[in-house]
Design an enzyme around this catalytic site. Structure first.
Site, short mmCIF file in Angstrom:
data_model
loop_
_atom_site.label_atom_id
_atom_site.label_comp_id
_atom_site.label_asym_id
_atom_site.label_seq_id
_atom_site.Cartn_x
_atom_site.Cartn_y
_atom_site.Cartn_z
N LYS A 146 -32.82 -22.73 -4.93
CA LYS A 146 -33.05 -22.06 -3.64
C LYS A 146 -33.39 -20.58 -3.80
O LYS A 146 -34.08 -20.02 -2.96
CB LYS A 146 -31.83 -22.26 -2.72
CG LYS A 146 -31.74 -23.71 -2.27
CD LYS A 146 -30.74 -23.95 -1.19
CE LYS A 146 -30.79 -25.43 -0.79
NZ LYS A 146 -29.73 -25.84 0.10
N LYS A 156 -34.08 -35.75 -4.70
CA LYS A 156 -33.14 -36.36 -3.76
C LYS A 156 -33.59 -36.12 -2.32
O LYS A 156 -34.29 -35.13 -2.04
CB LYS A 156 -31.72 -35.84 -3.99
CG LYS A 156 -31.44 -34.51 -3.36
CD LYS A 156 -29.96 -34.27 -3.16
CE LYS A 156 -29.84 -32.99 -2.32
NZ LYS A 156 -28.56 -32.68 -1.81
N LYS A 183 -31.91 -32.71 3.53
CA LYS A 183 -32.21 -32.51 4.94
C LYS A 183 -33.08 -31.29 5.22
O LYS A 183 -33.71 -31.23 6.26
CB LYS A 183 -30.93 -32.46 5.77
CG LYS A 183 -29.99 -31.32 5.46
CD LYS A 183 -28.85 -31.30 6.44
CE LYS A 183 -27.53 -31.74 5.85
NZ LYS A 183 -27.04 -30.89 4.75
N1 AQP Z 1 -29.85 -37.74 -1.05
C1 AQP Z 1 -28.53 -37.87 -1.08
N2 AQP Z 1 -27.98 -38.97 -1.65
C2 AQP Z 1 -26.63 -39.14 -1.68
N3 AQP Z 1 -25.76 -38.23 -1.14
C3 AQP Z 1 -26.28 -37.14 -0.57
N4 AQP Z 1 -25.71 -36.08 0.05
C4 AQP Z 1 -26.68 -35.23 0.47
N5 AQP Z 1 -27.89 -35.71 0.14
C5 AQP Z 1 -27.68 -36.89 -0.50
C6 AQP Z 1 -24.27 -35.92 0.23
O1 AQP Z 1 -24.02 -35.65 1.59
C7 AQP Z 1 -22.90 -34.78 1.69
C8 AQP Z 1 -23.24 -33.64 2.60
O2 AQP Z 1 -24.32 -32.91 2.02
P1 AQP Z 1 -24.49 -31.39 2.41
O3 AQP Z 1 -24.63 -31.30 3.87
O4 AQP Z 1 -23.39 -30.60 1.79
O5 AQP Z 1 -25.79 -30.88 1.80
P2 AQP Z 1 -26.53 -31.13 0.49
O6 AQP Z 1 -25.81 -31.96 -0.48
O7 AQP Z 1 -27.02 -29.85 -0.06
O8 AQP Z 1 -27.64 -32.01 1.09
P3 AQP Z 1 -28.98 -31.70 1.66
O9 AQP Z 1 -29.11 -32.70 2.73
O10 AQP Z 1 -29.91 -31.77 0.52
O11 AQP Z 1 -29.02 -30.24 2.29
P4 AQP Z 1 -30.00 -29.07 1.92
O12 AQP Z 1 -31.38 -29.68 1.85
O13 AQP Z 1 -29.86 -28.10 3.02
O14 AQP Z 1 -29.55 -28.50 0.61
C9 AQP Z 1 -22.55 -34.32 0.28
O15 AQP Z 1 -21.44 -35.05 -0.17
C10 AQP Z 1 -23.76 -34.69 -0.51
O16 AQP Z 1 -23.45 -35.00 -1.85
#
Ligand code: AQP
Length: 332
Positions: A112, A197, A200
């Site tokens: 990031k 992965k 969001k």
């Molecule tokens: N693609 C994924 N597969 C399995 N688990 C996932 N998690 C997120 N993406 C996947 C799990 O969801 C929980 C909450 O995630 P988070 O909100 O803490 O954010 P993150 O892991 O950083 O996921 P994002 O969606 O990718 O957010 P951004 O894009 O903003 O960084 C966690 O337990 C995570 O492991």
């Protein structure tokens, strides 16, 4: 009783990855087997450029979705991180225990910070220090287990290291936590880029299934998923990552085994069709319940208010003892 903590970040609409990698397990297993806390970790949404109104909106939506997915406030504690001051209070102590090198090693910081520099936005200091806040989120509750998707295990490892270091230097205050992940779909991949992965906040939304996507949108996204040029349906994450991802999704949605499912399909088309329908059916009840809850914001507010009160009551004594142990004079 075992204590569990986990959370979601309101940086975008929740995805199928969030659901399969984390939320479903919280609902089906974790809230029943332990004293569990689940949080919308909104402070973590401020580490990159953000729109205040959007973060507020997404925080409410995420909390509503957690309840719609089946978290039951009678069984677990659901709350918003910024409503409980102890997270920020303890985060500072964690910064005093962690090293600069530990923070810079974090994959999320590396990825990031490059993105922030490339877009000329500048790298917020909080993007470097957020793992200290994440450690505080976990340690403030005497957490034993942190159910997360595989992408988060690095952060839980750091929380473990900081807990051990703090206890060793200043006396035993923290429980040393461990991460747990689901067996299938611990890492859901982007449908358009199956080597990355499903996240969001990615820009290309075509590869991301959001929990609130309507059925036709889900079908379209799954039917257009990138596959490789072969024809055989095999579960091979290296050679055929797109197909392996679809098999994982189908297995996670239907309770099957991805390797066995590979033997059932003779074409990519029929695999995509069945996966699309399985995901539509998986998400249908969540979407319907979300619509009901969104129509009653007073109920969601009440759940969050009571959740924060409960969480505060659990975290305050532990954070107070950490303040005393590290050498701060108690207020009288
Ligand atoms: N693609 C994924 N597969 C399995 N688990 C996932 N998690 C997120 N993406 C996947 C799990 O969801 C929980 C909450 O995630 P988070 O909100 O803490 O954010 P993150 O892991 O950083 O996921 P994002 O969606 O990718 O957010 P951004 O894009 O903003 O960084 C966690 O337990 C995570 O492991």
């Amino acid at each position: 009783m075992k204590r569990i903590f986990s959370g979601v970040k309101p940086t975008g609409h929740l995805t199928l990855g969030n659901y399969l990698g984390a939320v479903r397990q919280w609902v089906e297993v974790d809230q029943h087997r332990a004293d569990a806390l689940f949080s919308v970790v909104d402070l973590h949404a401020l580490t990159v450029e953000h729109d205040p109104a959007r973060v507020r909106r997404l925080s409410r939506q995420a909390a509503t979705l957690l309840l719609a997915a089946g978290l039951d406030p009678q069984l677990c504690t659901v709350f918003v991180q910024s409503h409980v001051d102890e997270h920020a209070r303890l985060s500072y102590l964690m910064e005093c225990v962690a090293t600069d090198g530990e923070m810079r090693r974090m994959i999320q910081y590396k990825e990031k910070s490059v993105r922030a520099r490339d877009t000329g936005q500048g790298v917020r200091l909080s993007l470097l220090t957020y793992p200290a806040l994440m450690a505080a989120d976990i340690l403030a509750y005497g957490t034993h287990e942190v159910p997360v998707g595989e992408d988060q295990t690095q952060h839980v490892e750091l929380a473990r290291d900081l807990a051990v270091r703090f206890n060793h230097r200043y006396g035993h205050v923290f429980t040393v936590p461990k991460a747990t992940s689901p067996v299938v779909a611990a890492r859901v991949m982007d449908l358009q880029d199956p080597m990355s992965k499903m996240g969001k906040s990615h820009e290309n939304q075509a590869g991301i299934v959001y929990l609130l996507d309507d059925a036709d949108t889900v079908r379209r996204k799954v039917m257009r998923a990138v596959t490789d040029s072969g024809r055989e349906v095999v579960h091979d994450r290296e050679a055929s990552p797109g197909i392996a991802n679809l098999l994982d999704l189908l297995a996670a949605a239907t309770g099957g085994n991805p390797i066995e499912l590979a033997g059932v399909y003779e074409s990519y088309g029929s695999l995509k069709k069945d996966t699309a329908e399985a995901v539509v059916e998986l998400l249908r009840p969540v979407r319907e319940r979300h619509a009901e809850l969104a129509a009653d914001p007073g109920h969601v507010d009440k759940v969050l208010r009571e959740g924060a009160e409960r969480a505060r009551g659990m975290a305050r004594p532990l954070v107070d003892s950490a303040y005393r142990a590290i050498g701060l004079l108690p207020a009288v």
